[in-house]
Design an enzyme around this catalytic site. Sequence first.
Site, mmCIF file in Angstrom:
data_model
loop_
_atom_site.group_PDB
_atom_site.id
_atom_site.type_symbol
_atom_site.label_atom_id
_atom_site.label_comp_id
_atom_site.label_asym_id
_atom_site.label_seq_id
_atom_site.Cartn_x
_atom_site.Cartn_y
_atom_site.Cartn_z
ATOM 1 C CD GLU A 130 -1.569 2.449 1.841
ATOM 2 O OE1 GLU A 130 -2.363 3.394 1.419
ATOM 3 O OE2 GLU A 130 -0.387 2.410 2.354
ATOM 4 C CD GLU A 131 2.559 3.356 3.820
ATOM 5 O OE1 GLU A 131 2.542 4.387 3.023
ATOM 6 O OE2 GLU A 131 2.275 3.226 4.875
#
Length: 865
Positions: free
Chosen positions: A212-213
Amino acid sequence: MAWELPGHQRRRWRSLDCQDLACWAAGTSFTERPLGALITGRAEEPGSLARADSSMLTMVSSARDTCRNPDYRKDYLEHITSIGPRTTGSPENEIVTVRYLLEQIKLIEVQSNSLHRISVDVQRPTGSFSIDFLGGFTSYYDNITNVVVKLEPRDGAQHAVLANCHFDSVANSPGASDDAVSCSVMLEVLRVLSTSSEALHHAVIFLFNGAEENVLQASHGFITQHPWASLIRAFINLEAAGVGGKELVFQTGPENPWLVQAYVSAAKHPFASVVAQEVFQSGIIPSDTDFRIYRDFGNIPGIDLAFIENGYIYHTKYDTADRILTDSIQRAGDNILAVLKYLATSDMLPSSSKYRHGNMVFFDVLGLFVIAYPSRVGSIINYMVVMAVVLYLGKKFLQPKRQTENYPKDFLCALGITLISWFTSLVTVLILAVFVSLIGQSLSWYNHFYVSVCLYGMAAVAKIILIHSLAKKFYYVNASDQYLGEVFFDTSLFVHCVSLVALTSRGLCSAFISAVWVAFPLLTKLCVHKDLKQHGAQGKFIAFYLLGMFIPYLYALYLIWAVFEMFTPILGRSGSEIPPDVVLASILAGCTMILSSYFINFIYLAKSTKKTMLTLTAVCMVTFFLVCSGAFFPYSSHPASPKPKRVFLQHMTRTFHDLDGNVIKRDSGIWINGFDYTGMSHITPHVPEINDTIRAHCEEDAPLCGFPWYLPVHFLIRKNWYLPAPEVSPGDPAHFRLVSKEQTPWDSVKLTFEATGPSHMSFYVRTHKGSTLSQWSLGNGTPVTSKGGDYFVFYSHGLQASAWQFWIEVQVLEERPEGMVTVAIAAHYLSGKDKKSSQLDALKEKFPDWTFPSAWVCTYKLFVF
């Protein structure tokens, strides 16, 4: 069933064997393999886990018993964060965390009730997409990781609700709040649901995504490629913009009001606001979540929740498990469990598309309950309130003129004076904010929020009182105080009514705030009997007036608290181009205008405002002189409440090639970026070599100024420093080459490239005059420009990946001697031994403890074709 926190006595009961690690490294998918096979590497029959041996059952019994032991309540969270930073592509993320998740899921499956069936898949997707976040760029990912769990009735299910968290973190943070705590909550919710004796109607899919990052890559890989994605009818996304506290529902939909009703009906500790939704979706906050991916690429409605308190330590080394209170985890778990159970047994879920109509107005009342209604109903209510104000004011405008009173004229004059007081108030605080910024004392309130209230808030209030006091003394000489008080009350009512009409006409659900600020004061005014306003009953009048104003003021203060809780930390990481004092001063001035609006009339009812004016001015002036003298330091390393300054350090070597492939420039140094407005002014006294003599200069002919931007935030950070340093020599150097150059039948040039390197790379493109980038093999095929006109591609891969091969097509309208396109590639070493250098370590040691330097090694190569 009550939601309980985890507490397994034994974290691991069987280690993964070499076969599984080899499968992970090779990127093999374990599509719907039985969980026992995922853990042990052996193929098992679907029902074999029910035939566990007695020692395993004893362990499960022990785990059940310890779930109620407070000493084990944060076991999941503590274990995940103890792994350390978990960047995509690192062994910590791709092997260690995945292994831990699978082992815990194994334990949960063994405990599960026979009514339910658990299936697990470790997905390794590859894909690409474009997104308009941060001005627009394209993302490419290869062999990243998703751990997907499907809990469904024993006979299967045709529809599902998705719960999403991410177990990866940024490079220099243990990521407790973002987002290990959400994954811990999901593991426990999975355990509770799977052991429940209540049958589910639909499946619940738990996605533990591992990238996600990397700007939402793993969620894209799941929703566009996983076979279970087609079952999903709604989702809940668990995120963080702070560390702990309440989890705020800040996005819902799109449309699908039934989802909001589900949250309203099920959540035990509601905290939701359509105001937060409209602010976040406006793009004011430079952040995004997986919500966007499921909405835009999956066309699925959902609910987005995030922890918002204490954003000062978000994405820093201080984001540790011990800072997240057990109560926060319990509250989040109660809510998520209740909402998922509600959706998994809902009759609306299978046909959710039928209920996709209109938006919802929703807001919680002090965290006690949520009020929600369709926006079309809200519009009707709003316009009914407007009509009530029109009738109320219309009656006054049509009443006969009195000898000393001309209501229409006095009303218009009062409106003008009110607007002037607000305008001069705003100008005053902006002058103060600009001055404070120019003398280098910006962010003085960052570690002491009361400073902003004493400086900007007091100045705003004092200016408003001053303007009205002067009007009372020199303009309204013969008018009665009671009459003036009534006129200015009507003026404030009118202003809020105009705001209500403007917000409603634009279709903003946040208009309900203006409706509250019109309806309750109007009702108060109508209910207060005229007799109470006579000379002898002013005390009763004030008491009834304040009582009637209690609800709008209480809710406004509650909302203002949430605004400052979220925005104040963000201003410490919003870049070097936005003066945070100007932003905060403007917000405080706006809040002052709103909160003072229905108390302006008391200025005219009061005998004198001198003491109030002197007190406010004195507080403002003393604070101003203290701020100018540097008495309030912006940052803190206090263990209980750190507020660090964020700095990025990139030890890089740059190589520039000309059109013939010759090296025309090569340099090395540590590229330094401060993520707030103060730049390096507070750091230079501690690290003298970082000063304005080493300010970085833009390479005008290179994309994004010739620097290895990790993300395209160049428009937010224009002040950089470049400290000369020896060359870097990573053990795994990046390679970039032109594979082929072809002339297409439609008179364009197709350039095919191949790149290999670390798990994170950035690719930049700038077309020359007379050339355009017509298409490429990335995203949907249409190139997306970033701010400034260059092209930015964010690349990442999992533990291992094949060479990244792609092509771009350049349309040459006019051949020029300097070539048609410039491309560059930056390799970012965010994990492992290549991440560090002795020069980086030595420089970091010099930084004071109130800073948080994120440091890594990178290389940058530029080519012209």
